[in-house]
Design a protein around this motif. Structure first.
Motif, PDB file in Angstrom:
ATOM      1  N   GLN A   1      73.367  85.542 -72.608  1.00 28.85           N
ATOM      2  CA  GLN A   1      73.607  86.973 -72.763  1.00 28.85           C
ATOM      3  C   GLN A   1      74.763  87.248 -73.721  1.00 28.85           C
ATOM      4  O   GLN A   1      74.713  88.190 -74.519  1.00 28.85           O
ATOM      5  CB  GLN A   1      73.898  87.600 -71.396  1.00 28.85           C
ATOM      6  CG  GLN A   1      72.712  87.598 -70.445  1.00 28.85           C
ATOM      7  CD  GLN A   1      73.059  88.126 -69.068  1.00 28.85           C
ATOM      8  OE1 GLN A   1      74.229  88.126 -68.655  1.00 28.85           O
ATOM      9  NE2 GLN A   1      72.056  88.576 -68.325  1.00 28.85           N
TER      10      GLN A   1
ATOM     11  N   PRO B   1      73.586  85.665 -78.091  1.00 34.46           N
ATOM     12  CA  PRO B   1      72.136  85.743 -78.303  1.00 34.46           C
ATOM     13  C   PRO B   1      71.636  84.941 -79.496  1.00 34.46           C
ATOM     14  O   PRO B   1      70.430  84.709 -79.622  1.00 34.46           O
ATOM     15  CB  PRO B   1      71.893  87.242 -78.506  1.00 34.46           C
ATOM     16  CG  PRO B   1      73.211  87.801 -78.921  1.00 34.46           C
ATOM     17  CD  PRO B   1      74.243  86.979 -78.225  1.00 34.46           C
TER      18      PRO B   1
ATOM     19  N   LYS C   1      63.952  81.915 -67.623  1.00 33.28           N
ATOM     20  CA  LYS C   1      62.718  82.644 -67.962  1.00 33.28           C
ATOM     21  C   LYS C   1      62.743  84.054 -67.386  1.00 33.28           C
ATOM     22  O   LYS C   1      62.272  85.011 -68.003  1.00 33.28           O
ATOM     23  CB  LYS C   1      61.510  81.877 -67.432  1.00 33.28           C
ATOM     24  CG  LYS C   1      60.178  82.456 -67.868  1.00 33.28           C
ATOM     25  CD  LYS C   1      59.013  81.593 -67.419  1.00 33.28           C
ATOM     26  CE  LYS C   1      57.685  82.176 -67.902  1.00 33.28           C
ATOM     27  NZ  LYS C   1      56.532  81.340 -67.467  1.00 33.28           N
ATOM     28  N   SER C   2      63.321  84.200 -66.199  1.00 33.47           N
ATOM     29  CA  SER C   2      63.389  85.506 -65.545  1.00 33.47           C
ATOM     30  C   SER C   2      64.426  86.427 -66.191  1.00 33.47           C
ATOM     31  O   SER C   2      64.190  87.630 -66.339  1.00 33.47           O
ATOM     32  CB  SER C   2      63.726  85.315 -64.065  1.00 33.47           C
ATOM     33  OG  SER C   2      63.948  86.546 -63.435  1.00 33.47           O
TER      34      SER C   2
ATOM     35  N   ILE D   1      66.213  85.953 -69.333  1.00 36.92           N
ATOM     36  CA  ILE D   1      66.370  85.981 -70.790  1.00 36.92           C
ATOM     37  C   ILE D   1      65.000  86.119 -71.447  1.00 36.92           C
ATOM     38  O   ILE D   1      64.125  85.281 -71.256  1.00 36.92           O
ATOM     39  CB  ILE D   1      67.060  84.700 -71.297  1.00 36.92           C
ATOM     40  CG1 ILE D   1      68.369  84.467 -70.551  1.00 36.92           C
ATOM     41  CG2 ILE D   1      67.289  84.761 -72.796  1.00 36.92           C
ATOM     42  CD1 ILE D   1      69.413  85.553 -70.741  1.00 36.92           C
ATOM     43  N   ALA D   2      64.834  87.166 -72.228  1.00 39.98           N
ATOM     44  CA  ALA D   2      63.525  87.445 -72.841  1.00 39.98           C
ATOM     45  C   ALA D   2      63.095  86.334 -73.784  1.00 39.98           C
ATOM     46  O   ALA D   2      61.958  85.843 -73.733  1.00 39.98           O
ATOM     47  CB  ALA D   2      63.578  88.781 -73.579  1.00 39.98           C
ATOM     48  N   GLU D   3      64.011  85.901 -74.658  1.00 42.26           N
ATOM     49  CA  GLU D   3      63.664  84.887 -75.670  1.00 42.26           C
ATOM     50  C   GLU D   3      64.022  83.501 -75.140  1.00 42.26           C
ATOM     51  O   GLU D   3      64.848  82.768 -75.694  1.00 42.26           O
ATOM     52  CB  GLU D   3      64.357  85.168 -77.017  1.00 42.26           C
ATOM     53  CG  GLU D   3      65.875  85.044 -77.066  1.00 42.26           C
ATOM     54  CD  GLU D   3      66.624  86.170 -76.359  1.00 42.26           C
ATOM     55  OE1 GLU D   3      67.848  86.242 -76.556  1.00 42.26           O
ATOM     56  OE2 GLU D   3      66.015  86.967 -75.633  1.00 42.26           O
ATOM     57  N   SER D   4      63.363  83.088 -74.070  1.00 43.01           N
ATOM     58  CA  SER D   4      63.718  81.833 -73.408  1.00 43.01           C
ATOM     59  C   SER D   4      63.263  80.603 -74.191  1.00 43.01           C
ATOM     60  O   SER D   4      63.511  79.477 -73.772  1.00 43.01           O
ATOM     61  CB  SER D   4      63.115  81.793 -71.996  1.00 43.01           C
ATOM     62  OG  SER D   4      61.718  81.974 -72.032  1.00 43.01           O
ATOM     63  N   ASN D   5      62.638  80.800 -75.355  1.00 42.88           N
ATOM     64  CA  ASN D   5      62.231  79.653 -76.180  1.00 42.88           C
ATOM     65  C   ASN D   5      63.412  79.009 -76.902  1.00 42.88           C
ATOM     66  O   ASN D   5      63.258  77.979 -77.555  1.00 42.88           O
ATOM     67  CB  ASN D   5      61.172  80.074 -77.201  1.00 42.88           C
ATOM     68  CG  ASN D   5      61.650  81.188 -78.120  1.00 42.88           C
ATOM     69  OD1 ASN D   5      62.628  81.876 -77.824  1.00 42.88           O
ATOM     70  ND2 ASN D   5      60.966  81.372 -79.234  1.00 42.88           N
TER      71      ASN D   5
END
Length: 379
Positions: A253, A256, A278-279, A281-285
């Protein structure tokens, strides 16, 4: 300090056993009296060869090495360290290869005998016993071992509730055996995940049974959350000993732009981290998850920031060698001017250890309270 014995001599047989990672002048043995007790007991049963034996939580592979000589062994453990120690000791003693499973894998079918090193964590014990109850026949014997002082009435209640009829042995060398059958009246469904919200943060954490501080946020992590850096020039971060990934979520967070690598020796910790990132952070890649012994095999001078909340025990032994290896490995992987941020109890003296590695002028105190100190070392 005398060096540990590496020769297990028992019943006219000898094994050479080392802990992992292998250290010079190692003072801690790779097996204990509990291993000896369970080996002696099973050998006295005169069971046939070629049994399918499932061994849970084998610390450094003593049980797996011993019983793989004449049987088909599956070793199930949540510990990458235990897997590596067992693999190395099997190679060293040239015993038969075994199957390795982590603690989230399914219990194998057609098990003839189960041997358990009882874990300290009752959530893990409950999960493992519930999985055994769902898979085993009631004819399959289950034999567990621990120090007698660690086998409480509550421990035996867990065996009775989640597996079945339970008895105990007499104590031998301060250890006791637990005998159980998979015959409880009902199979108790156990949810492996515990979830709770993080105070003063906008995310919650899911925790598999053997994840460190899996039932509440530990005080060190709680303090460290308030002092993690936000720096747009940081491109690569390692969360070393990531646990449930709480620091990784916050670091993501705050930064980024950064790629974050979560490293832990617990497979359940890494699985928890994956769920939580994964829950939250949107860009968990931009995350990697690696089961490892500290930073073995990582490229030198490849990282801008390492954060670390080191453990001070390995299994039941209190030791500072893990923290020391973490600090040494972090220095190797950091780029020039890269930072290592560490939290520890004040009495552990991490400032002296870091000063030996990075020099005193490169170690700064970021924050402290009555219990903890947060230090930053710059390469």
């Amino acid at each position: 300090m005398s060096e540990a014995n590496t020769q297990l001599s028992l019943l006219q047989r000898e094994l050479t056993l080392f802990r992992f990672p292998k250290r010079s002048k190692e003072a801690l043995q790779a097996w204990d009296a509990g291993d000896e007790y369970i080996i002696r007991y099973v050998e006295e049963l005169n069971l046939p060869d070629n049994l399918n034996i499932l061994i849970l939580n084998d610390n450094f592979g003593a049980l797996s090495c011993w019983f793989s000589e004449k049987n088909h062994v599956t070793m199930m453990s949540d510990s990458f360290i235990s897997h590596q120690a067992t693999l190395n000791n099997i190679d060293l003693n040239q015993t038969k290869s075994i199957q390795f499973l982590n603690a989230l894998d399914n219990i194998p079918e057609d098990v003839d005998l189960v041997l358990i090193q009882i874990p300290k964590n009752n959530r893990l014990l409950t999960w493992q016993l519930s999985q055994l109850r769902a898979r085993l026949t009631k004819e399959c014997p289950v034999i567990a071992v621990n120090k007698a002082k660690e086998i409480h009435t509550s421990t035996l209640t867990i065996f009775e509730k989640h597996l079945g009829e339970t008895k105990t042995s007499l104590a031998w060398k301060k250890h006791r055996l637990v005998f159980c059958q998979a015959n409880s009246q009902q199979i108790n469904s156990v949810d492996p995940i515990t979830e709770w919200a993080v105070d003063d943060e906008d995310f919650s954490l899911k925790n598999y049974p053997n994840t460190y501080s899996g039932e509440s946020l530990d005080l060190g992590a709680r303090f460290m959350l308030k002092h993690l850096p936000s720096n747009p020039s940081v491109k690569n971060i390692i969360d070393l000993g990531c646990g449930n990934g709480v620091l990784s979520v916050k670091l993501a967070q705050l930064n980024p732009q950064a790629e974050i690598t979560c490293v832990d020796e617990s497979f359940m910790a890494l699985a928890s981290s994956k769920l939580n990132i994964k829950s939250a952070i949107a860009e968990s890649n931009r995350f990697n998850f690696i089961a490892n012994n500290c930073l073995d095999g990582f490229s030198q001078e490849s990282v801008d920031l390492v954060v670390c909340n080191p453990p001070f025990h390995q299994n039941n032994a209190i030791t500072d060698h893990i923290a020391w290896q973490m600090f040494c490995d972090a220095k190797q992987v950091l780029r020039n001017n890269g930072k290592l941020i560490v939290i520890g109890n004040r009495h552990l003296g991490y400032d002296d250890k870091l000063s030996r590695l990075f020099t005193r002028s490169k170690v700064d105190k970021i924050a402290s309270n009555s219990k903890f100190v947060i230090l930053q070392a710059t390469k």
